[in-house]
Enzyme design. Structure first.
Site, PDB file in Angstrom:
ATOM      1  N   PHE A 387      40.246 -73.860 -57.440  1.00 11.08           N
ATOM      2  CA  PHE A 387      39.783 -73.886 -56.300  1.00 11.08           C
ATOM      3  C   PHE A 387      39.186 -75.352 -55.930  1.00 11.08           C
ATOM      4  O   PHE A 387      38.226 -75.606 -55.390  1.00 11.08           O
ATOM      5  CB  PHE A 387      38.267 -72.825 -56.266  1.00 11.08           C
ATOM      6  CG  PHE A 387      38.402 -71.623 -56.840  1.00 11.08           C
ATOM      7  CD1 PHE A 387      39.354 -70.807 -56.371  1.00 11.08           C
ATOM      8  CD2 PHE A 387      37.712 -71.304 -57.936  1.00 11.08           C
ATOM      9  CE1 PHE A 387      39.719 -69.601 -56.870  1.00 11.08           C
ATOM     10  CE2 PHE A 387      37.909 -70.058 -58.403  1.00 11.08           C
ATOM     11  CZ  PHE A 387      38.895 -69.369 -57.895  1.00 11.08           C
ATOM     12  N   CYS A 388      39.935 -76.453 -56.315  1.00 15.37           N
ATOM     13  CA  CYS A 388      39.489 -77.636 -56.209  1.00 15.37           C
ATOM     14  C   CYS A 388      38.052 -78.112 -56.641  1.00 15.37           C
ATOM     15  O   CYS A 388      37.318 -78.972 -56.143  1.00 15.37           O
ATOM     16  CB  CYS A 388      39.608 -78.207 -54.744  1.00 15.37           C
ATOM     17  SG  CYS A 388      41.213 -78.211 -53.935  1.00 15.37           S
ATOM     18  N   ALA A 389      37.654 -77.466 -57.685  1.00 13.56           N
ATOM     19  CA  ALA A 389      36.334 -77.588 -58.122  1.00 13.56           C
ATOM     20  C   ALA A 389      36.723 -77.551 -59.829  1.00 13.56           C
ATOM     21  O   ALA A 389      36.069 -76.701 -60.607  1.00 13.56           O
ATOM     22  CB  ALA A 389      35.354 -76.693 -58.058  1.00 13.56           C
TER      23      ALA A 389
END
Ligand SMILES: Cc1ncc(COP(=O)(O)O)c(C=O)c1O
Length: 485
Positions: A387-389
């Site tokens: 999740f781009c995290a």
């Protein structure tokens, strides 16, 4: 009737204000009656549980865009009547956005491409020496943007109080740094986590920041679609969000905030429209917002985002929160009945407000394979991956979740070699029936497993074979590519 109009009529028919909360969409969205193919040859109503990545368009947004296409013409360039109307619509959209987020009278609304663009713009105008403080739990958009600035990353703690104390310590250190020659500081914080849905304690964070003379920038990508944000009441200095997560998918985002830095900073997008005067001796740049909006503006994006703001603002007070609360509670309760599902929380012990985004893992199963299976055998769309995290997912979803599933082929972000998770996210077009479909499917997975065969292709699990196709003559297939997030 055009295809769009037909879809809109069908989708509009699906709301009913008299039914219990959560049993019908709160607002009609385009595509709510979409039928998708399964690998078995059947077709089912698509269950979209991926609003947090990109939300469907509101029917009212699609209609507004379609109506205004008649006048579609160049903005700020031309005396033709459609051009005059287009310019007016563009500037009115700015005012609508400002009103929707409770901006102060002197705040600027800059139209950008998305949240990432907005935060990069803000980072580019942060004054020299300003110290930016952010958590490591941020989405990459609110993490990598600040690498160009003097910055401190604060590691998130597993309880909210300790996290706030760590933020305060970082603020105190930043003020000490500026003791000889005062420099501004800024806290850049996400409004709601895109991994867990937990909403940050904005009021407390703003109070801490202001006590140290710092500004506050809020990454509103996941907050603005779920909660009313009032920048004036909350004393937020900057707010960034994306139209495509706010039911307005025409390529526009926004940065709203204080004029001084935006007027003084270097122009973000240099070109036509961003200047007062250009001659051989130099360029006289325009003030914000024009200063940062070089090139022909995205009129349809601005119209769409304003239409979405109007539709959400017109909802009865508290109805959005009530709708999402019903759905989220039902989802959490359903997932809690599945022994192999573990929900992700940053602050599991704290009673933190949560938007309708739920991250989870399924014990012993590769999230990418589960997501593929949900789509192939149940017509359900969820997100998988990091999740781009990356930093947050590494902390919350350790590798135990995928033990026993060998990684075949080249290592990619979607292989079993990195921590990953699944995420279900909901919004105004979601219903309890969508939630129930997901819970029932996951229960079936744990009881009877997969029905179809799956194999790895380019590092990704795919149905094998995958008989599904799309396109007028069924000509499009095999879209799988490496996961980029
Ligand atoms: C919390 C958060 N911030 C920033 C972004 C980046 O948004 P965009 O991809 O629209 O720039 C996202 C996207 O998922 C997000 O969830």
């Amino acid at each position: 009737m055009s295809t769009l109009s037909a879809a809109v009529v069908a989708d509009r028919a699906t709301t009913n204000a008299d039914r219990p909360t959560g049993s019908t969409p709160l607002l009609p969205v385009v595509g709510s009656s979409l039928s998708v193919p399964l690998v078995t040859g059947d077709a089912v109503r698509y269950v979209n549980l991926d609003y947090a990545a990109t939300a469907p368009a509101l029917v009212s947004v699609a209609e507004r865009v379609a109506q205004n296409l008649t006048y579609y013409s160049s903005v700020h360039r031309g005396a033709g009547w459609p051009s005059v109307v287009s310019t007016t619509l563009y500037e009115q959209s700015r005012e609508t956005v400002a009103e929707f987020v409770g901006a102060r009278p002197n705040d600027v609304v800059v139209f950008t491409r998305n949240t990432t663009d907005s935060l990069n713009l803000l980072a580019s105008v942060v004054p020299q020496g300003c110290h930016v403080i952010h958590l490591d739990a941020e989405h990459h958009g609110n993490l990598l943007s600040w690498e160009r600035c003097d910055h401190t990353v604060v590691a998130v703690r597993r309880d909210l109080k300790a996290t706030l104390a760590a933020l305060e310590a970082a603020l105190a250190a930043a003020s000490l740094r500026g003791a000889r020659e005062p420099v501004p500081a800024m806290v850049a914080v996400t409004g709601a986590s895109n991994v867990t849905g937990e909403a940050l304690a904005l009021a407390e964070i703003v109070a801490l920041a202001k006590a140290h003379g710092a500004r506050v920038a809020v990454d509103g990508a996941q907050l603005v679609p779920h909660r009313r944000v009032d920048m004036t009441a909350l004393d937020i200095d900057y707010l960034a969000f994306s139209g495509h997560k706010l039911y307005a998918p025409y390529g526009t985002g926004a940065l709203i905030g204080r004029r001084d830095w935006l007027d003084a900073g270097a122009p973000y997008l240099r070109g036509g429209g961003a200047v007062h005067e250009v001659d051989r001796s130099g360029t006289d740049w325009a003030e914000a917002p024009a200063r940062h909006e070089g090139g022909t503006p995205n009129l349809l994006g601005a119209i769409a985002i304003a239409a979405a703001c109007e539709a959400l603002a017109a909802l009865p007070e508290g109805s959005l929160q009530a709708h999402e609360h019903v759905l989220r509670s039902r989802l959490e309760a359903g997932l809690a009945t599945l022994p192999d599902v573990r929900m992700l929380r940053i602050w599991p012990e704290d009673d933190v407000d949560r938007v309708a985004v739920v991250g989870f893992t399924v014990q012993g199963r590769d999230p990418q394979r589960v997501a593929t299976w949900l789509s192939a055998e149940h017509g359900i769309g969820v997100r998988h991956g990091r999740f781009c995290a990356h930093q947050l997912v590494s902390v919350l979803a350790p590798l135990e979740g995928v033990a026993g599933i060998p990684s075949i082929g080249p290592t990619t972000t979607a292989s079993a070699n990195v921590p990953q998770a699944l995420r279900a996210s909901l919004g105004v077009g979601s219903t309890i029936f969508d939630v129930d479909r997901l819970v029932a499917a996951l229960r079936q997975l744990s009881v009877s497993g997969e029905f179809w065969n799956y194999a790895k292709k380019d590092g990704q699990w795919v149905p094998s074979p995958d008989p599904r196709s799309w396109g007028p003559a069924g000509e499009y297939r095999d879209f799988v590519g490496p996961c980029r997030t």
